[in-house]
Design a protein around this motif. Sequence first.
Motif, PDB file in Angstrom:
ATOM      1  N   LEU A  39       0.746  -1.176   0.105  1.00 26.99           N
ATOM      2  CA  LEU A  39      -0.007   0.001   0.219  1.00 26.99           C
ATOM      3  C   LEU A  39       0.959   1.100  -0.010  1.00 26.99           C
ATOM      4  O   LEU A  39       0.682   2.406  -0.749  1.00 26.99           O
ATOM      5  CB  LEU A  39      -0.936  -0.241   1.125  1.00 26.99           C
ATOM      6  CG  LEU A  39      -2.278  -1.013   1.401  1.00 26.99           C
ATOM      7  CD1 LEU A  39      -2.830  -0.896   2.500  1.00 26.99           C
ATOM      8  CD2 LEU A  39      -3.085  -0.665   0.136  1.00 26.99           C
ATOM      9  N   CYS A  40       2.014   1.298   0.801  1.00 32.53           N
ATOM     10  CA  CYS A  40       2.584   2.453   0.734  1.00 32.53           C
ATOM     11  C   CYS A  40       3.559   2.764  -0.506  1.00 32.53           C
ATOM     12  O   CYS A  40       3.725   3.737  -1.008  1.00 32.53           O
ATOM     13  CB  CYS A  40       3.685   2.339   2.022  1.00 32.53           C
ATOM     14  SG  CYS A  40       3.101   2.348   3.757  1.00 32.53           S
ATOM     15  N   ASN A  44       3.018   6.066  -2.853  1.00 33.25           N
ATOM     16  CA  ASN A  44       3.881   6.818  -3.144  1.00 33.25           C
ATOM     17  C   ASN A  44       4.113   6.878  -4.685  1.00 33.25           C
ATOM     18  O   ASN A  44       4.726   8.048  -5.023  1.00 33.25           O
ATOM     19  CB  ASN A  44       4.981   6.417  -2.382  1.00 33.25           C
ATOM     20  CG  ASN A  44       5.026   6.424  -0.877  1.00 33.25           C
ATOM     21  OD1 ASN A  44       4.662   7.466  -0.270  1.00 33.25           O
ATOM     22  ND2 ASN A  44       5.663   5.689  -0.124  1.00 33.25           N
ATOM     23  N   VAL A  45       3.437   6.095  -5.346  1.00 33.69           N
ATOM     24  CA  VAL A  45       3.604   6.064  -6.702  1.00 33.69           C
ATOM     25  C   VAL A  45       2.795   7.268  -7.458  1.00 33.69           C
ATOM     26  O   VAL A  45       2.849   8.026  -8.493  1.00 33.69           O
ATOM     27  CB  VAL A  45       3.780   4.698  -7.706  1.00 33.69           C
ATOM     28  CG1 VAL A  45       3.537   5.063  -8.996  1.00 33.69           C
ATOM     29  CG2 VAL A  45       4.784   3.813  -7.106  1.00 33.69           C
ATOM     30  N   CYS A  80      12.694  14.475   3.039  1.00 32.03           N
ATOM     31  CA  CYS A  80      12.010  14.042   4.469  1.00 32.03           C
ATOM     32  C   CYS A  80      11.457  12.535   4.162  1.00 32.03           C
ATOM     33  O   CYS A  80      11.078  12.208   5.114  1.00 32.03           O
ATOM     34  CB  CYS A  80      10.854  14.873   4.374  1.00 32.03           C
ATOM     35  SG  CYS A  80       9.751  14.563   3.184  1.00 32.03           S
ATOM     36  N   GLY A  81      11.812  11.904   2.893  1.00 39.68           N
ATOM     37  CA  GLY A  81      11.459  10.601   3.026  1.00 39.68           C
ATOM     38  C   GLY A  81      10.078  10.350   2.456  1.00 39.68           C
ATOM     39  O   GLY A  81       9.429  11.371   1.847  1.00 39.68           O
ATOM     40  N   PRO A  82       9.494   9.078   2.176  1.00 37.45           N
ATOM     41  CA  PRO A  82       8.492   8.864   1.427  1.00 37.45           C
ATOM     42  C   PRO A  82       7.160   9.346   2.217  1.00 37.45           C
ATOM     43  O   PRO A  82       7.011   9.781   3.590  1.00 37.45           O
ATOM     44  CB  PRO A  82       8.390   7.307   1.401  1.00 37.45           C
ATOM     45  CG  PRO A  82       9.653   7.031   1.551  1.00 37.45           C
ATOM     46  CD  PRO A  82      10.304   7.783   2.474  1.00 37.45           C
ATOM     47  N   ARG A  83       6.055   9.837   1.648  1.00 31.89           N
ATOM     48  CA  ARG A  83       4.951  10.482   1.999  1.00 31.89           C
ATOM     49  C   ARG A  83       4.340   9.571   2.993  1.00 31.89           C
ATOM     50  O   ARG A  83       3.552   9.859   4.056  1.00 31.89           O
ATOM     51  CB  ARG A  83       3.981  10.747   1.021  1.00 31.89           C
ATOM     52  CG  ARG A  83       4.429  11.820   0.053  1.00 31.89           C
ATOM     53  CD  ARG A  83       4.317  13.388   0.994  1.00 31.89           C
ATOM     54  NE  ARG A  83       4.968  14.538   0.010  1.00 31.89           N
ATOM     55  CZ  ARG A  83       5.325  15.672   0.272  1.00 31.89           C
ATOM     56  NH1 ARG A  83       5.511  15.925   1.579  1.00 31.89           N
ATOM     57  NH2 ARG A  83       5.719  16.598  -0.598  1.00 31.89           N
TER      58      ARG A  83
END
Length: 306
Positions: A39-40, A44-45, A80-83
Amino acid sequence: MVKFRNAAAAFKALNGLICVYKPACVPIQQIQHTILTNLCRDLNVLPDRPHEKRVEIVGPTNAPMTVKLVPNYADNPLVCGPRYIKEDFRCSWATHLGLFTSGVLLLGINQGTKLTYLINTARLTRAYKIHGQLGKATDTYFWNGKTVEKSTYGHVTREKIDKVVAHMQAAHQKTMFEMSGVHMESQTMFDLAAQGLIRPANNNLPVIYGIKCVYFNSPNITLEIQAINEYDKYLWTIIHDLGVQLKTSAHCTGVQCIRQGKFDLDIALLRKHWQLEYIIDNMDQCRRLMEEHSLILQPKSAILSV
């Protein structure tokens, strides 16, 4: 299949119950990890909100200064990294399946965790296919245990199996009614049975409502069982007890959950479909199924006091 234009809309839709197919020898925690990771990845895509801008005032302090908006690198995913990360989700299961058990597994995501709690307290009946093999007994009653006995099984026929299975079902049903504390031939017992399935007050007490042989090709055998409050080791012992009553030995080779309440294999997501679009579609399908049959809102059936 539902298509989302941005990740925020997709994340808001991830609130509900999903039905997945649990493979054997895969723990539930690993299934949770895989689904949340997928899901992550899919979220993120998708297109995300525009990056925030930073206000910058430039120029000498003794002259008119210029105010402009510049990119805020602190809001960039590369900084900051992935949402979306796994910690953004909540996930729980309605009923636990053992490590070696495969089949229907109900998982709640975010607000759906409340539904898993309600389903767990409602104690829906579950149907299993239990595969066994005649001629050998193990210390754990399962195929991975140590062999403790070997015996012949050529005398076992389908008619003998059906007779023993019918006797086992009658014995379980008689015990179920006897534990109610009501006389078996009274009107009160009739009214109690007419209300529906009699569920035990003790959540740790397994109750079998139906058992039948659906496949036999010596030495392999498959039983279909409807039960409540069961667990994997208890289901293994049923095959062992069947072998004893058939005057031979037997052990369990596999357990498959084919139904939980109204949720069956037809709507269970396979591992290759544990993706955002399929999960949201399955969540909507489960919601419509629950509304159609009023699974959570229906009154509870009779309860055994033990």
